[in-house]
Design a protein around this motif. Structure first.
Motif, PDB file in Angstrom:
ATOM      1  N   LEU A  60       0.805  -1.221   0.000  1.00 38.43           N
ATOM      2  CA  LEU A  60       0.000   0.000   0.000  1.00 38.43           C
ATOM      3  C   LEU A  60       0.838   1.272   0.000  1.00 38.43           C
ATOM      4  N   THR A  61       2.156   1.162   0.065  1.00 38.50           N
ATOM      5  CA  THR A  61       3.020   2.339  -0.015  1.00 38.50           C
ATOM      6  C   THR A  61       3.934   2.285  -1.234  1.00 38.50           C
ATOM      7  N   SER A  62       3.623   1.412  -2.160  1.00 39.07           N
ATOM      8  CA  SER A  62       4.420   1.267  -3.383  1.00 39.07           C
ATOM      9  C   SER A  62       3.703   1.904  -4.569  1.00 39.07           C
ATOM     10  N   ILE A  63       4.464   2.584  -5.403  1.00 40.23           N
ATOM     11  CA  ILE A  63       3.908   3.191  -6.615  1.00 40.23           C
ATOM     12  C   ILE A  63       4.009   2.185  -7.763  1.00 40.23           C
ATOM     13  N   PHE A  64       2.919   2.034  -8.493  1.00 41.99           N
ATOM     14  CA  PHE A  64       2.893   1.115  -9.630  1.00 41.99           C
ATOM     15  C   PHE A  64       2.630   1.898 -10.912  1.00 41.99           C
ATOM     16  N   GLU A  65       3.216   1.396 -11.971  1.00 47.00           N
ATOM     17  CA  GLU A  65       2.931   1.929 -13.298  1.00 47.00           C
ATOM     18  C   GLU A  65       2.218   0.826 -14.075  1.00 47.00           C
ATOM     19  N   LEU A  66       0.918   1.027 -14.283  1.00 44.27           N
ATOM     20  CA  LEU A  66       0.117   0.022 -14.962  1.00 44.27           C
ATOM     21  C   LEU A  66       0.234   0.191 -16.474  1.00 44.27           C
ATOM     22  N   GLU A  67       0.485  -0.911 -17.151  1.00 47.11           N
ATOM     23  CA  GLU A  67       0.478  -0.926 -18.623  1.00 47.11           C
ATOM     24  C   GLU A  67      -0.926  -1.349 -19.047  1.00 47.11           C
ATOM     25  N   LEU A  68      -1.700  -0.381 -19.525  1.00 43.66           N
ATOM     26  CA  LEU A  68      -3.117  -0.606 -19.781  1.00 43.66           C
ATOM     27  C   LEU A  68      -3.486  -0.114 -21.178  1.00 43.66           C
TER      28      LEU A  68
END
Length: 250
Positions: A60-68
């Motif tokens: 919950l404290t990690s940034i994600f970059e979604l490939e969408l």
């Protein structure tokens, strides 16, 4: 800045329990992206990938970059649900991160320079009161952690939120400035009774108990001595004077 993790996602058209069950049967986890003034967007992510990230910690404290669908969407996980029986992830909520915006997030707290703490050298311990500190941080520059220097800290020294060196652009939440984050506590000393002290206490206890034990027979003897006194007082009352014989007639 916290490292950005990559996660593939697929848009999904159906919503509701039936559509979610269908997605899970395909080995995926239903999710949604919301925030940023944009309509919530239902998606799904691979079960194995998201399960690995959740159980690796700090999800919950990690940034994600979604490939969408050929584009990249930067998000922050805000919540997730696990199956009550299997503990498998069944749904994830992602917050859309827009450049220039701020988000409320808990930053993990770490400590450094333990060897330079006088209190720890004397056997003390680190009491980490807050494992995370809630701050408002820039959405595009969320710190990975907050480090507290223990150098020079002795027994009962503490660090409050107001004394933290937060990264640029971060600020603590209102009303949290006086919260204690970490303190150095002295070692706990257990006091044990020494054999000499125990031996000295035993005769004293025996001497104190002896008169008390001897007092009972004395009291009993006193009762026995009082009985004849009662009898002696009654004896004169019980004794009758001898009857005088009538004088013989001459």
């Amino acid at each position: 800045m916290a490292a950005i993790k990559q996660l593939a996602a697929v848009a999904r058209s159906g919503t509701g329990k039936g559509a979610a069950r269908s997605v899970r049967r395909e080995g995926r986890v239903p999710a949604v992206i919301y925030g940023g003034g944009v309509k919530p967007e239902p998606i799904s992510v691979d079960y194995k990938d998201v399960n690995k990230f959740i159980y690796a910690g700090h999800f919950l404290t990690s940034i994600f970059e979604l490939e969408l669908d050929g584009r990249k969407e930067r998000v922050l996980p805000r919540d997730y649900q696990l199956d009550v029986v299997t503990d498998r992830p069944v749904h994830v909520d992602f917050l859309r991160l827009l450049p220039g915006s701020h988000v409320r997030i808990g930053i993990p707290v770490h400590v450094a320079n333990r060897e330079a703490s006088p209190g720890l050298k004397k056997g003390g311990a680190v009491n980490l009161v807050l494992h995370t500190v809630e701050v408002m941080a820039p959405a595009d520059d969320i710190p990975e952690s907050i480090t507290i220097d223990l150098a020079g800290m002795d027994f009962h020294d503490s660090v409050h939120v107001s004394a933290l060196k937060l990264p640029e652009g971060c600020r603590p939440l209102a009303g949290t400035a006086e919260l204690t984050v970490v303190t150095i506590v002295p070692p706990t000393v257990m006091v044990e009774e020494t054999p000499a002290a125990g031996a000295a206490a035993a005769p004293a206890a025996g001497a104190a108990a002896a008169p008390a034990a001897g007092a009972a027979p004395a009291a009993a003897a006193g009762k026995g001595a009082a009985a004849p006194a009662k009898g002696a007082a009654a004896a004169p009352a019980a004794a009758k004077p001898a009857a005088a014989k009538p004088a013989a007639k001459k």
